[in-house]
Scaffold this motif. Structure first.
Motif, PDB file in Angstrom:
ATOM      1  N   ARG A   1       0.833  -1.202   0.000  1.00  0.00           N
ATOM      2  CA  ARG A   1       0.000   0.000   0.000  1.00  0.00           C
ATOM      3  C   ARG A   1       0.869   1.255   0.000  1.00  0.00           C
ATOM      4  O   ARG A   1       0.517   2.270  -0.619  1.00  0.00           O
ATOM      5  CB  ARG A   1      -0.931  -0.010   1.210  1.00  0.00           C
ATOM      6  N   LEU A   2       1.997   1.194   0.688  1.00  0.00           N
ATOM      7  CA  LEU A   2       2.922   2.324   0.693  1.00  0.00           C
ATOM      8  C   LEU A   2       3.465   2.594  -0.709  1.00  0.00           C
ATOM      9  O   LEU A   2       3.532   3.748  -1.150  1.00  0.00           O
ATOM     10  CB  LEU A   2       4.082   2.052   1.651  1.00  0.00           C
ATOM     11  N   GLU A   3       3.863   1.525  -1.405  1.00  0.00           N
ATOM     12  CA  GLU A   3       4.376   1.676  -2.758  1.00  0.00           C
ATOM     13  C   GLU A   3       3.321   2.288  -3.667  1.00  0.00           C
ATOM     14  O   GLU A   3       3.605   3.172  -4.478  1.00  0.00           O
ATOM     15  CB  GLU A   3       4.826   0.320  -3.307  1.00  0.00           C
ATOM     16  N   GLN A   4       2.083   1.821  -3.526  1.00  0.00           N
ATOM     17  CA  GLN A   4       0.995   2.347  -4.345  1.00  0.00           C
ATOM     18  C   GLN A   4       0.738   3.817  -4.019  1.00  0.00           C
ATOM     19  O   GLN A   4       0.465   4.626  -4.914  1.00  0.00           O
ATOM     20  CB  GLN A   4      -0.270   1.518  -4.109  1.00  0.00           C
ATOM     21  N   TRP A   5       0.833   4.154  -2.720  1.00  0.00           N
ATOM     22  CA  TRP A   5       0.609   5.540  -2.287  1.00  0.00           C
ATOM     23  C   TRP A   5       1.639   6.464  -2.926  1.00  0.00           C
ATOM     24  O   TRP A   5       1.285   7.516  -3.455  1.00  0.00           O
ATOM     25  CB  TRP A   5       0.699   5.605  -0.762  1.00  0.00           C
TER      26      TRP A   5
ATOM     27  N   ASN B   1       2.730  12.328   9.198  1.00  0.00           N
ATOM     28  CA  ASN B   1       1.328  12.321   9.631  1.00  0.00           C
ATOM     29  C   ASN B   1       0.376  12.086   8.471  1.00  0.00           C
ATOM     30  O   ASN B   1      -0.621  11.363   8.597  1.00  0.00           O
ATOM     31  CB  ASN B   1       0.983  13.640  10.323  1.00  0.00           C
ATOM     32  N   GLN B   2       0.669  12.687   7.325  1.00  0.00           N
ATOM     33  CA  GLN B   2      -0.183  12.511   6.146  1.00  0.00           C
ATOM     34  C   GLN B   2      -0.169  11.067   5.685  1.00  0.00           C
ATOM     35  O   GLN B   2      -1.213  10.476   5.388  1.00  0.00           O
ATOM     36  CB  GLN B   2       0.319  13.427   5.025  1.00  0.00           C
ATOM     37  N   LEU B   3       1.012  10.494   5.627  1.00  0.00           N
ATOM     38  CA  LEU B   3       1.150   9.119   5.169  1.00  0.00           C
ATOM     39  C   LEU B   3       0.453   8.154   6.113  1.00  0.00           C
ATOM     40  O   LEU B   3      -0.292   7.265   5.687  1.00  0.00           O
ATOM     41  CB  LEU B   3       2.642   8.771   5.050  1.00  0.00           C
ATOM     42  N   ALA B   4       0.677   8.322   7.413  1.00  0.00           N
ATOM     43  CA  ALA B   4       0.052   7.444   8.400  1.00  0.00           C
ATOM     44  C   ALA B   4      -1.467   7.555   8.348  1.00  0.00           C
ATOM     45  O   ALA B   4      -2.178   6.546   8.385  1.00  0.00           O
ATOM     46  CB  ALA B   4       0.569   7.778   9.795  1.00  0.00           C
ATOM     47  N   SER B   5      -1.966   8.779   8.245  1.00  0.00           N
ATOM     48  CA  SER B   5      -3.409   8.996   8.201  1.00  0.00           C
ATOM     49  C   SER B   5      -4.041   8.313   6.988  1.00  0.00           C
ATOM     50  O   SER B   5      -5.086   7.667   7.099  1.00  0.00           O
ATOM     51  CB  SER B   5      -3.705  10.495   8.181  1.00  0.00           C
ATOM     52  N   ASP B   6      -3.408   8.447   5.834  1.00  0.00           N
ATOM     53  CA  ASP B   6      -3.946   7.841   4.614  1.00  0.00           C
ATOM     54  C   ASP B   6      -3.930   6.318   4.667  1.00  0.00           C
ATOM     55  O   ASP B   6      -4.735   5.658   3.995  1.00  0.00           O
ATOM     56  CB  ASP B   6      -3.160   8.323   3.392  1.00  0.00           C
TER      57      ASP B   6
ATOM     58  N   ASN C   1      11.011  -2.160  11.734  1.00  0.00           N
ATOM     59  CA  ASN C   1      11.163  -3.613  11.824  1.00  0.00           C
ATOM     60  C   ASN C   1      11.244  -4.262  10.451  1.00  0.00           C
ATOM     61  O   ASN C   1      11.924  -5.272  10.281  1.00  0.00           O
ATOM     62  CB  ASN C   1       9.996  -4.209  12.624  1.00  0.00           C
ATOM     63  N   LEU C   2      10.546  -3.711   9.460  1.00  0.00           N
ATOM     64  CA  LEU C   2      10.517  -4.311   8.132  1.00  0.00           C
ATOM     65  C   LEU C   2      11.680  -3.867   7.257  1.00  0.00           C
ATOM     66  O   LEU C   2      12.198  -4.641   6.454  1.00  0.00           O
ATOM     67  CB  LEU C   2       9.204  -3.966   7.432  1.00  0.00           C
ATOM     68  N   THR C   3      12.083  -2.600   7.408  1.00  0.00           N
ATOM     69  CA  THR C   3      13.069  -2.035   6.479  1.00  0.00           C
ATOM     70  C   THR C   3      14.311  -1.470   7.148  1.00  0.00           C
ATOM     71  O   THR C   3      15.271  -1.117   6.464  1.00  0.00           O
ATOM     72  CB  THR C   3      12.419  -0.902   5.646  1.00  0.00           C
ATOM     73  N   GLY C   4      14.274  -1.346   8.478  1.00  0.00           N
ATOM     74  CA  GLY C   4      15.389  -0.725   9.176  1.00  0.00           C
ATOM     75  C   GLY C   4      15.326   0.787   9.147  1.00  0.00           C
ATOM     76  O   GLY C   4      16.236   1.461   9.639  1.00  0.00           O
ATOM     77  N   GLN C   5      14.257   1.354   8.590  1.00  0.00           N
ATOM     78  CA  GLN C   5      14.106   2.804   8.499  1.00  0.00           C
ATOM     79  C   GLN C   5      12.829   3.250   9.200  1.00  0.00           C
ATOM     80  O   GLN C   5      11.828   2.520   9.184  1.00  0.00           O
ATOM     81  CB  GLN C   5      14.014   3.246   7.030  1.00  0.00           C
ATOM     82  N   ASN C   6      12.850   4.439   9.790  1.00  0.00           N
ATOM     83  CA  ASN C   6      11.598   4.992  10.280  1.00  0.00           C
ATOM     84  C   ASN C   6      10.849   5.645   9.116  1.00  0.00           C
ATOM     85  O   ASN C   6      11.341   5.654   7.979  1.00  0.00           O
ATOM     86  CB  ASN C   6      11.836   5.984  11.431  1.00  0.00           C
ATOM     87  N   THR C   7       9.664   6.190   9.374  1.00  0.00           N
ATOM     88  CA  THR C   7       8.839   6.701   8.281  1.00  0.00           C
ATOM     89  C   THR C   7       9.505   7.861   7.552  1.00  0.00           C
ATOM     90  O   THR C   7       9.454   7.953   6.321  1.00  0.00           O
ATOM     91  CB  THR C   7       7.458   7.138   8.805  1.00  0.00           C
ATOM     92  N   GLN C   8      10.136   8.772   8.296  1.00  0.00           N
ATOM     93  CA  GLN C   8      10.773   9.912   7.654  1.00  0.00           C
ATOM     94  C   GLN C   8      11.903   9.467   6.738  1.00  0.00           C
ATOM     95  O   GLN C   8      12.048   9.963   5.609  1.00  0.00           O
ATOM     96  CB  GLN C   8      11.315  10.878   8.711  1.00  0.00           C
TER      97      GLN C   8
END
Length: 312
Positions: A205-209, A228-233, A247-254
């Motif tokens: 879903r992230l890739e599609q977003w 915040n925008q990404l998480a909300s969507d 946990n999945l990628t070793g990176q936080n959202t930013q």
């Protein structure tokens, strides 16, 4: 003169509980043995959900262990069905709503007033436990062994409250609360791993977003994507999304957002249709210099140098 407000037109407000004693009274319980920490069995609680239709706000931490739940809990703007049971965590000041009048569940809740923690190191670090920022839909589900471990901690805290109030009680209770939080951290780490199929769906879903975001040049109007925008969507809390991605990628959202921005920037640079400044605006940067700075920090060369290298 203004017309007096009719009580029938007054909007109901969430019920605010400043103390554990207030909550115990509202749930038909005896006053807490200790004013700053208590455990309530849900099966013993008596309250009318209709009286709490606008929700409740607590001035203290609430750690719930639910073994059965009929009805839906509303946390923020979302609802979640807890039929399978699990743990949820509420920090002071958060809005908690019980929506269904038929809400019914077993288990217990631990309540900890911040004043209990102030003279202990835990008081300074408890906000670092990210699950207090998760929504009810991001609850912790436990295996049989994990449930036994959690129940042991609740039992030890209850025994300390019921049998041994002395000068050591508070130290012992704080130690058990820390153990409960550390167990929860460990079990959430396990949950991120064991729910891999569900978590991978989030990545899809992230890739599609991002594909939609960049293909429609949303950045030109809205600027760079925000956490915040990404998480909300995606229907997730910002903290849960960051912990999940870590946990999945070793990176936080930013960091994940920056990676996607750099990937798309490289695509633009390779096509040689836009200037570096145009690419910066296309991606959502307000100033081309900010884009150049980020690109160089990630790729170690400037966008212009990268483009020159591709085109020879």
């Amino acid at each position: 003169m203004g017309e007096a407000a009719s009580p029938f037109n007054m909007k109901k407000q969430p019920v605010l509980y400043h103390s554990l004693s207030q909550l115990h009274k509202a749930m038909g319980q005896l006053p807490p043995v200790h004013p700053l920490v208590s455990i309530i069995n849900y099966g013993d609680a008596v309250f009318d959900p209709a009286d709490l239709s606008e929700g409740i706000i607590l001035d203290f931490y609430k750690i719930s262990f639910k073994t059965r739940f009929k009805g839906k809990l509303k946390y923020g703007q979302g609802y979640y069905d807890f039929e399978e049971g699990g743990m949820s965590f509420v920090a002071p000041g958060q809005l908690l709503k019980i929506q269904d009048e038929e809400a019914d569940y077993d288990g217990m809740s631990l309540h900890i007033h911040p004043d209990l923690l102030r003279s202990y190191p835990l008081g300074a670090v408890i906000k670092q436990y990210g699950f207090f920022s998760y929504s009810a839909a991001e609850a912790l589900y436990l295996s049989a062994k994990e449930k036994a471990a959690i129940l042991d901690v609740y039992r030890l805290i209850r025994e300390e409250l019921d049998q041994r109030i002395d000068k050591f009680s508070q130290d012992v209770i704080i130690s058990q609360v820390e153990l409960l939080l550390n167990y929860s951290n460990r079990f959430y780490e396990r949950q991120f791993i064991t729910r891999k199929a569900v978590n991978n769906e989030v990545l899809v879903r992230l890739e599609q977003w991002f594909e939609k975001y960049f293909d429609k040049a949303v950045g030109l109007e809205q600027g760079l994507p925000t956490v915040n925008q990404l998480a909300s969507d995606l229907g997730l809390t910002p903290r849960y999304l960051s912990d999940l991605l870590r946990n999945l990628t070793g990176q936080n959202t930013q960091q994940f957002i920056h990676e996607k921005v750099i990937e798309r920037a490289k695509d633009y640079l390779a096509k040689d249709r836009l200037t570096v400044a145009e690419i910066a605006y296309q991606l959502g940067f307000e100033h081309p210099q900010s884009f150049t700075k980020l690109f160089k920090s990630k790729v170690l060369i400037s966008p212009s140098e990268y483009k020159k290298g591709l085109l020879g």
